[in-house]
Design a protein around this motif. Structure first.
Motif, short mmCIF file in Angstrom:
data_model
loop_
_atom_site.label_atom_id
_atom_site.label_comp_id
_atom_site.label_asym_id
_atom_site.label_seq_id
_atom_site.Cartn_x
_atom_site.Cartn_y
_atom_site.Cartn_z
N GLU A 1 0.99 -1.19 0.23
CA GLU A 1 -0.06 0.17 0.02
C GLU A 1 0.85 1.18 0.03
N TYR B 1 2.95 1.24 -3.54
CA TYR B 1 2.33 0.92 -4.80
C TYR B 1 0.87 1.76 -4.97
N ILE B 2 -0.01 1.06 -3.94
CA ILE B 2 -1.44 1.24 -4.30
C ILE B 2 -2.12 2.85 -3.67
N PHE C 1 -4.23 4.27 -1.57
CA PHE C 1 -5.66 4.65 -2.06
C PHE C 1 -6.01 5.71 -1.17
N ALA D 1 -4.13 -4.81 1.54
CA ALA D 1 -3.59 -4.72 0.25
C ALA D 1 -4.74 -5.07 -0.95
N TRP E 1 -6.64 -2.31 -3.18
CA TRP E 1 -6.44 -2.46 -4.56
C TRP E 1 -7.57 -2.41 -5.49
N SER F 1 -9.56 0.82 -5.44
CA SER F 1 -9.06 2.07 -5.91
C SER F 1 -8.98 1.87 -7.42
N ARG F 2 -8.81 0.72 -7.77
CA ARG F 2 -8.93 0.47 -9.11
C ARG F 2 -10.32 0.58 -9.93
#
Length: 300
Positions: free
Chosen positions: A225, A228-229, A231, A282, A286, A289-290
């Protein structure tokens, strides 16, 4: 044992029920639900603070349990009887108290983060009552409870000042995640070694494996998180509630559904808790958020 025998003399059906309800506040279900709400919807920084406090103190308590291997009070003294309703949930060794660790890590962290005195008071009262309930119910001695409180409070103060009150972001999330994962896997290997040497029963080793799996999952989720993520928290209350209820429902399904799939071996508990905590930190962030990014991208 003298304190427990004294408390047993004043047991009543009303207080048996009351302190059984209070002791439920020290189970992992409440802590996970609070962390999920804060993490997904309200305050990621506080969620991380509680999470680190909860899992670090949990690893320490589980390590002490299998090192000292002190039996429960009714085993130490066959003439002593605990409140029957509390016995099924009293798994593992007695020292230190897992319920007290869980409750103190959660409510101790919330007390430190609270701005209002009445909230601080309620949080402190909560973990003190959880600790007392463990003695009243006959599941732990005073030594078990106080040791767990000291460990959890020390963790809570450390992460409150190191993480929650810190004005700058941690510069090395990869290193933090690596060290946390290393501690978690070390506990797993320690429990496995004691189990293979016939020093530790499978049930007791499995409790450590679950704690190690949760810690490793938290380390991986934190790393993914942070790096990379990243959010965002929802602003609308309806989105917060939807995100929380859906995520919690799937978390519960995973927690229960993976049991028959993975079996009852030593490592099945590790992988089950690893998957569940990785999902919370995670995979689920993900996914939502995606989806949110795709919706935003479609509006342009």
């Amino acid at each position: 044992m003298e304190i427990l025998n004294l408390l047993a003399e004043y047991r009543t059906p009303f207080f048996d029920t009351l302190f059984q309800l209070i002791t439920y506040l020290g189970q992992e279900t409440l802590a996970v639900a609070v962390i999920c709400w804060l993490y997904w919807c309200q305050n990621k920084k506080l969620a991380y603070t509680i999470g680190f406090t909860y899992f670090v103190s949990g690893l320490a308590v589980q390590g002490l349990k299998i090192t000292f291997r002190i039996p429960r009070p009714w085993i130490l003294d066959p003439g002593f009887q605990a409140v029957p309703s509390a016995v099924p949930a009293a798994t593992g060794y007695s020292f230190p108290s897992g319920h007290t660790q869980s409750g103190t890590a959660l409510f101790g962290s919330l007390a430190l983060a609270s701005e209002k005195n009445w909230k601080k008071f309620l949080c402190v009262l909560s973990f003190l009552l959880i600790g007392f309930s463990r003695m009243y119910l006959g599941c732990h001695t005073l030594k078990d409870v106080l040791t767990a409180m000291v460990i959890s409070l020390a963790s809570a103060f450390f992460f409150h000042w190191f993480l929650y009150r810190r004005t700058r972001k941690l510069s090395r999330p990869r290193l933090t995640a690596f060290l946390f994962a290393l501690c978690s896997l070390s506990l797993l290997l320690y429990a496995y070694f004691l189990y293979r040497q016939d020093i530790l029963a499978l049930d007791y080793a499995s409790d450590c494996a679950k704690a190690a799996g949760a810690g490793a999952g938290f380390a991986l989720g934190y790393y993914l998180e942070k790096c990379y993520i990243r959010f965002s928290l929802p602003l609308q209350k309806s989105k917060k509630i939807t995100r929380f209820l859906l995520g919690l429902l799937i978390t519960f399904i995973l927690q229960q559904g993976l049991k028959p799939l993975l079996g009852a071996s030593l490592f099945s508990g590790f992988f089950r808790y690893f998957i569940v905590i990785t999902w919370i930190l995670a995979i689920y962030p993900w996914l939502f958020s995606r989806c949110l990014d795709n919706i935003k991208g479609g509006t342009h």
